[in-house]
Design an enzyme around this catalytic site. Structure first.
Site, short mmCIF file in Angstrom:
data_model
loop_
_atom_site.label_atom_id
_atom_site.label_comp_id
_atom_site.label_asym_id
_atom_site.label_seq_id
_atom_site.Cartn_x
_atom_site.Cartn_y
_atom_site.Cartn_z
N SER A 47 -10.57 5.53 34.48
CA SER A 47 -9.46 4.63 34.73
C SER A 47 -9.75 3.81 35.99
CB SER A 47 -8.16 5.44 34.82
OG SER A 47 -7.03 4.61 34.89
N ASP B 116 -6.45 3.72 23.19
CA ASP B 116 -6.08 3.31 24.55
C ASP B 116 -5.55 1.88 24.53
OD1 ASP B 116 -5.92 2.68 27.26
OD2 ASP B 116 -7.86 3.58 27.75
N HIS C 231 -4.58 6.27 26.82
CA HIS C 231 -5.28 6.14 28.09
C HIS C 231 -5.46 7.49 28.79
CE1 HIS C 231 -6.90 3.84 31.41
NE2 HIS C 231 -6.11 4.49 32.25
#
Length: 347
Positions: A153, A294, A324
């Site tokens: 991320s 995602d 995600h």
């Protein structure tokens, strides 16, 4: 869950070359490192940061190959469980004999700037700024070459920025659920979160703003399919009362309300949306991982990054129910990818 992953592997000659430069300490340790930020340090905006130090933490076998691990904007230096801090944010991956094996590697994690100081104002900080701050920690450690940078991320964005700025300081990247730029739809969701934070702070209710923004964020981290599996659609007795999914989100927001400050969240959320690297400029070998569900980092953006990287080692595309958050939830799939990426690092 079984994973039918699509894998694209580059020429074997693109494997990273291992460096003999390692941290010089000996023995075993888990220790915090506070590094003074030089007075001349400026953010890309030209502003001062407003804090005096950057703090990292070393975990694992001292003197072993150094692996940097960085996660989302809620992550920090406590990547592995400790007696004083309980579970680390990624103890499932970073542990003795785990995928990132603390008996084999020394792991460096660090707290992102800015600090969550009361009364602080938001700062305009980029992923390249965070990479430069990491560089200060490495300077303090004697300028070791990082054997691998594993970033997920926001941490994956920082990893890409670090490799763009410092190609000779990192031997390989493992980038999970991050791309070369932010997607406009994800920016739209984060923009609403920032306006919630600003509105709540103006109303004198900053913690409530953090909680509500977190609730909205959770709907973007996960998937419609997961919510359909987990929650009934039974209506409450009266209008305005909570549905089951809303009770879950409210609980997650309340648990997070003192975890950060509006100013810190505004700074890091904005930093995500400012993120931009030139893939063609990243010479470091990259293992790139994306999850098809995602919505924050769409798989098409991962594919575009893969196509533009000059030294792509491997692209993995995997399904997941968790969107995600898959890098935190799909332990078996992520473990297999990490073990494969790190298996050839010299001891």
């Amino acid at each position: 869950m079984a994973f039918d992953t699509q894998t694209i592997t580059s020429d074997p000659l693109c494997r990273p070359v291992r460096s003999a430069v390692r941290p010089v300490r000996t023995g075993n340790t888990a220790v915090d490192i506070s590094v003074a930020i030089p007075g001349e340090f400026r953010l890309a905006s030209g502003d001062r940061l407003g804090q005096r130090q950057i703090v990292g933490r070393l975990h694992g076998r001292v003197g072993a190959p150094l692996v940097v691990v960085a996660g989302g904007i809620s992550a920090g230096r406590f990547v592995h469980r400790t007696e004083t801090n309980g579970l680390g944010w990624w103890s499932g991956a970073v542990s003795i004999r785990g995928p990132i094996d603390l008996s084999r590697f020394q792991v460096l994690a660090f707290d992102y700037a800015p600090e969550a100081a009361d009364g602080a104002k938001p700062v305009t900080i980029t992923t390249h700024d965070q990479a430069r701050l990491l560089g200060l920690i490495l300077d303090h450690l004697g300028d070791p070459v990082v054997s691998a940078f594993v970033g997920c991320s926001y941490g994956g964005m920082i990893g890409l920025a670090f490799a763009e700025l410092f190609p000779d300081r990192v031997e390989q990247l493992v980038v999970v659920s991050a791309a070369h730029r932010a997607h406009p739809q994800a920016t739209a969701w984060r923009g609403i979160q920032r306006r919630i934070l600003q509105l709540a702070e103006a109303a004198g209710r900053p913690e409530d703003g953090v909680a509500l923004a977190r609730e909205l964020a959770m709907t973007t981290y996960r998937t419609a399919e997961e919510f359909a599996d987990r929650f009934e659609t039974t209506a409450p007795a009266e209008a305005g009362h909570a549905y089951p999914v809303c009770e879950y989100l409210t609980a997650r927001g309340k648990a997070y309300r003192t975890h950060t400050t509006p100013a810190r969240w505004l700074s890091l959320s904005d930093s995500i949306d400012r993120h931009a690297v030139t893939p063609e400029a990243i010479r470091t070998p990259v293992t790139l991982v994306g999850f098809a569900s995602d919505r924050l980092v769409p798989i098409d953006d991962i594919r575009e990054l893969a196509a533009r990287l000059p030294n792509l080692f491997r692209l993995v595309e995997a399904p997941s129910l968790y969107g995600h958050d898959a890098f935190l939830k799909e332990d078996e799939a992520v473990a297999a990818i990490l073990r494969a990426a790190l298996k050839d690092i010299d001891q």
